[in-house]
Enzyme design. Structure first.
Site, PDB file in Angstrom:
ATOM      1  N   ARG A  89       0.844  -1.197   0.000  1.00 55.55           N
ATOM      2  CA  ARG A  89       0.000   0.000   0.000  1.00 55.55           C
ATOM      3  C   ARG A  89       0.879   1.247   0.000  1.00 55.55           C
ATOM      4  NH1 ARG A  89      -4.314   0.276   4.489  1.00 55.55           N
ATOM      5  NH2 ARG A  89      -5.066   1.976   3.161  1.00 55.55           N
ATOM      6  N   CYS A 135      -0.837   6.276   8.987  1.00 59.24           N
ATOM      7  CA  CYS A 135      -1.223   5.009   8.355  1.00 59.24           C
ATOM      8  C   CYS A 135      -2.334   5.342   7.361  1.00 59.24           C
ATOM      9  CB  CYS A 135      -1.668   3.995   9.410  1.00 59.24           C
ATOM     10  SG  CYS A 135      -3.003   4.580  10.473  1.00 59.24           S
TER      11      CYS A 135
END
Length: 282
Positions: free
Chosen positions: A180, A239
């Site tokens: 990611r 995050c």
């Protein structure tokens, strides 16, 4: 003595009947928002309350926010009181994803001034493997009042991160999985990639093969190498939505590297403004 980072299963088992200890089940599945609550209903650590990531530990999403904005402090404080948490409580939080979700409540309690909170190391999977008690029964809770002392110096916004990037001051750590971070895949957000200048320490890197946190010495080595002589209080953790970043903050705290801040909106907030830069690759 209060516990402020981690607690092991044996210690928790000895305090299940201690009224000063309050256990909170934080199980949650990002792709199935009701999954954690169903798991709690099927069986949980005796006495545990349930905290839902979206309805309890976040405020409503707005067009300019990330997926899990910080909860309103007074609303969370009222819920903490209803869960029986006050200044005398030793809180233990757990989930079934090795702390990925429960670390959010660990951080939130500290944000509201409550230091006596620890994450169950190894979580519910270890608790079950060891054959420790599990029950579907709801706890009998004596409500109290939680009086917050809010420390907003513990988190930063997108403007702070932009200024930090422009000054090349500090270290921005992204706790998402490497695929990611690189932008190879993006299962949750509309844009793939990362904030330019960020480094990637997936929260799983804090764990050993058993799913428990590495030793404080190993964690210290991991983060000191990444920080390259930058002071911990110059570190910002992020995050996807400000949840798993708390795992990295906890790991640094456990390693004696206190003071890193949370970019609360994280990637899902950053990409709400098309003018903010995006990078891909390593």
């Amino acid at each position: 003595m209060i516990l402020t980072t981690l607690v092991n299963t044996e210690t928790l088992s000895r305090h299940l009947d201690d009224p000063r200890w309050v256990v909170v089940d934080c199980r949650f599945v990002l792709t199935d928002p009701d999954g954690g609550q169903r798991a709690y209903a099927a069986g949980h650590v005796p006495g545990a309350r349930y905290a839902h990531l979206e309805s309890d530990l976040s405020s409503p999403v707005t067009p300019a926010s990330g997926r899990h904005p910080l909860p309103y402090p007074h609303v969370l404080a009222e819920k903490l009181g209803r869960w029986g948490i006050d200044k005398s409580s030793q809180v233990v939080v757990y989930d079934d994803t090795f702390g990925a979700m429960a670390a959010r409540l660990w951080w939130l309690l500290r944000w509201l001034g409550h230091e006596a909170v620890a994450l169950l190391d190894g979580g519910f999977p270890k608790w079950q493997r060891e054959g420790r008690p599990v029950t579907p029964e709801l706890p009998m809770i004596q409500a109290t009042q939680f009086h917050p002392t809010i420390n907003n110096a513990m988190w930063v916004d997108a403007d702070y991160v932009e200024q930090m990037h422009a000054r090349k001051d500090g270290v921005l750590i992204d706790a998402r999985a490497d695929v990611r971070f690189r932008g190879d895949v993006e299962p949750l957000d509309k844009v793939a990639g990362h904030i330019p200048g960020a480094i990637n320490i997936p929260y799983e890197d804090n764990l050993d093969f058993s799913g428990e946190f590495m030793s404080d010495e190993a964690l210290r080595e991991l983060y000191l190498s990444a920080l390259n002589h930058v002071a911990p209080d110059k570190v910002v953790q992020m995050c996807g939505s400000g949840v798993t970043a708390c795992h990295n903050i906890l790991a640094m705290e456990h390693a004696g590297l206190a003071g890193s801040k949370l970019y609360a909106g994280s990637w899902s907030e950053w990409i709400t403004d098309a003018n903010r830069p995006v990078a891909k690759g390593e």
